[in-house]
Design an enzyme around this catalytic site. Structure first.
Site, short mmCIF file in Angstrom:
data_model
loop_
_atom_site.label_atom_id
_atom_site.label_comp_id
_atom_site.label_asym_id
_atom_site.label_seq_id
_atom_site.Cartn_x
_atom_site.Cartn_y
_atom_site.Cartn_z
N ARG A 27 0.96 -1.24 -0.03
CA ARG A 27 -0.14 -0.08 0.03
C ARG A 27 0.97 1.20 0.09
O ARG A 27 1.83 1.31 0.89
CB ARG A 27 -1.11 0.05 1.34
CG ARG A 27 -1.84 -1.28 1.35
CD ARG A 27 -2.72 -0.88 2.56
NE ARG A 27 -3.61 -2.46 2.39
CZ ARG A 27 -4.43 -2.65 3.03
NH1 ARG A 27 -4.87 -1.78 4.43
NH2 ARG A 27 -5.38 -3.69 3.00
N ARG A 60 2.11 1.31 10.34
CA ARG A 60 1.39 1.68 9.14
C ARG A 60 2.65 1.39 8.15
O ARG A 60 3.50 2.46 8.15
CB ARG A 60 0.92 3.04 8.99
CG ARG A 60 0.17 3.70 7.61
CD ARG A 60 -0.31 4.83 7.80
NE ARG A 60 -1.57 4.91 8.68
CZ ARG A 60 -2.82 4.29 8.48
NH1 ARG A 60 -3.11 3.98 7.11
NH2 ARG A 60 -3.70 4.61 9.40
N GLU A 79 -5.84 -1.12 14.82
CA GLU A 79 -6.85 -1.82 13.95
C GLU A 79 -5.95 -3.20 13.28
O GLU A 79 -5.25 -2.99 12.71
CB GLU A 79 -7.25 -0.92 12.74
CG GLU A 79 -8.31 -1.98 11.77
CD GLU A 79 -8.78 -0.92 10.58
OE1 GLU A 79 -8.66 0.30 10.78
OE2 GLU A 79 -9.00 -1.71 9.74
N SER A 126 -10.45 -5.87 9.76
CA SER A 126 -11.71 -5.34 9.41
C SER A 126 -12.59 -6.09 8.80
O SER A 126 -12.14 -6.86 7.70
CB SER A 126 -11.21 -3.98 8.27
OG SER A 126 -12.46 -3.23 8.14
N ARG A 167 0.76 -5.49 13.24
CA ARG A 167 0.04 -4.93 14.80
C ARG A 167 -0.36 -5.93 15.41
O ARG A 167 -0.20 -5.68 16.76
CB ARG A 167 -1.33 -4.15 14.27
CG ARG A 167 -1.13 -2.89 13.41
CD ARG A 167 -2.34 -2.02 12.85
NE ARG A 167 -1.88 -1.24 11.92
CZ ARG A 167 -2.78 -0.41 11.50
NH1 ARG A 167 -4.12 -0.62 11.32
NH2 ARG A 167 -2.47 0.47 10.60
#
Length: 462
Positions: free
Chosen positions: A297, A312, A384, A387, A426
């Site tokens: 990403r 991130r 997070e 999801s 994470r």
RNA sequence: GGAGAGGUGGCUGAGCGGUUGAAGGCGCUGGUUUCGAAAACCAGUUAAGGCGAAAGUCUUACGAGGGUUCGAAUCCCUCCCUCUCCGCCA
């Protein structure tokens, strides 16, 4: 499409001969795509409200007018084509029965003129339909009725919290201090290789990551009944249209310069599209897949905000779970899927909470999303790690995923769901920070020890 | 990357300018027959879209895109994919 503002190397890639992923072939246009146009015609108010709830203002009347014009031209060109076909048949008959050459030539001329008219009309239709398609592809999925209304993440609803934040007799460190000190995370050398936003794992850190991947996959295939997939990490850009990343989020992933291939931002893309264009039988459903892939990403615009360490990064590993299911059961399946992701956090003994995203925070393609957030003791924040979403038939329409409810019945769009289970960096952060000891070493949860050759504690391996 | 052979319906496999949306076979569905089943026989069996209340009707699709033609699965061009051989390579 405004392409000039996009960074070099980003989709759309620069090869001039390549097919444009949004110029749909006739075959693709034949499939219904995007939102249900028939539904939009019947109930424009529903869509206006649904898009409004998401913070998107959409010119619904303009869409409907364009659609009406397209259909008008379609009817016109089709009846012209029907005339041409009729004329062609009579030419064949006349020629066979040895009719006069003059009569045949006149008939040919008439057919040619009709054909030219039909072609001109159809060319207009194709151009307008393409415009309509381009606009429809940018419209988000209406939210599920259960989704709470709200403008942004402040309106998300905490629906569950599991465990408790660990307490320490010392000041807990953040992973970006712990990891380098133990010699298991190397940010500096990763930056040397690839720039900021990359991470290298070393020794027990690398092995812990691999252990988590293996254990996640084993739980999903062994206990939860998923079929494991190993899929390509480069996909054609039209697959990104299928799952909804394109055309809207072209600046968020990496593309190849000379080929129409993009690096997947999530396993969702290859896994959900695996059956694209197919018609599945009802008894095959639900299809449930799990896959580990790296995810790439660009994270454009996200630099600097809470991005210290590896919360991130531009490349990370993730295990994904994906369902292709029927509309009747997709709501219940979302809870099952979420449960499968939660199981992992519970067995790891990590404190987490479940968020039900509000309409304004729900992702573009999703109809209903639960986020799982794990507690980071080192930074006192929620991260997070998963999801979990149902997409209704949104992705199924775009990707052409259908099923036959009963033998001989009409094919209908199925429902797709997916969730991270889980995202690696994470999880690593939460594990290191949660299980850190006073001396800077880190304990390993029992479920993972067999995957680490019995290792119970990570000490310095500098 | 080079050379060759191919890509047709759920599968197999014909067709190579004009009722061919596509023969034959297999499979599948319904029916006849049977106590039941098998076999046999009969009928049916692609999808998308437009118009229509419906019955229906029209258009489109033989890997994809474009061209020739009144008319293309059939002829021409481009691209993609698969297979075989050669080269290269983990």
């Amino acid at each position: 499409m405004a392409t000039a503002s996009l960074p070099a190397g980003c989709w759309p890639y620069t090869s001039p001969d390549a097919p444009h992923p949004l110029r749909h072939t006739a075959a693709e246009c034949r499939r219904s795509r995007m939102i249900d146009l028939a539904h939009l015609r019947k109930d424009p108010a529903f869509f206006s409200k649904a898009w409004g709830d998401r913070g998107a203002s959409v010119d619904v009347d303009g869409l409907l007018a364009l659609d009406a014009l397209v259909r008008e031209l379609k009817t016109a060109s089709e009846s012209l084509k029907a005339e041409v076909n009729q004329a062609s048949k009579s030419i064949a008959q006349a020629a066979r029965s040895g009719g006069g050459a003059g009569a045949v030539d006149a008939a040919k001329e008439r057919a040619r003129q009709l054909g030219d008219q039909a072609k001109a009309t159809d060319e207009r239709r194709v151009a307008l339909e393409q415009t309509l398609t381009d606009r429809l592809l940018l419209l988000p999925n209406p939210c599920h009725p259960a989704v709470p209304l709200g403008a942004d993440s402040a309106a998300n609803r905490v629906v569950d919290t599991w465990g408790q934040a660990p307490t320490f007799a010392f000041t807990p460190k953040a992973h970006y201090d712990l990891g380098p000190a133990l010699g298991i995370i190397d940010f500096d050398r990763a930056a040397k290789l690839s720039g900021s936003g990359f991470v290298a794992l070393r020794g027990a850190g690398a092995r812990l990551s691999r252990a988590l991947i293996s254990w996640f996959l084993d739980v999903h295939t062994g206990t939860h009944g998923y079929v494991e997939l190993a899929v390509p990490y480069l996909v054609q850009s039209k697959m990104m249209v299928g799952t909804g990343q394109l055309p809207k989020f072209a600046d968020q992933f990496y593309a190849c310069r000379d080929d129409d291939l993009v690096l997947i931002p999530t396993a969702e893309v290859p896994v959900t599209n695996l059956h694209a264009g197919e018609i599945l039988e009802a008894e095959q459903l639900p299809v449930r897949y799990t896959a580990h892939t790296p995810c790439f990403r660009r994270e454009a615009g996200a630099a600097g905000v809470g991005t210290r360490g590896m919360t991130r990064v531009h490349q990370f590993d993730k295990v994904e779970i994906v369902w292709l299911t029927t509309p009747e059961r997709s709501d219940a399946d979302l809870l099952s899927l979420r449960g499968h992701a939660e199981t992992l956090l519970r067995q790891l003994g990590l404190h987490y909470r479940v968020l039900e995203l509000c309409s304004g925070d729900t992702g573009f393609s999703s109809a209903h999303t639960y986020d799982l957030e794990v507690w980071s003791p080192g930074t006192s924040s929620w991260l997070e790690v998963s999801s979990c979403s149902t997409f209704g038939d949104f992705q199924a329409r775009r990707a052409g995923l259908r099923y036959r409810a009963e033998k001989g019945g009409k094919p209908a769009f199925l429902h797709t769901l997916n969730g991270s289970a889980l995202a690696l960096p994470r999880c690593l952060i939460a594990l290191l920070e949660t299980y850190q000891l006073a001396d800077g070493s880190v304990a390993i949860p029992a479920v993972l020890q067999p995957y680490l050759g019995g290792l119970a504690r990570i000490g310095s391996c500098a």
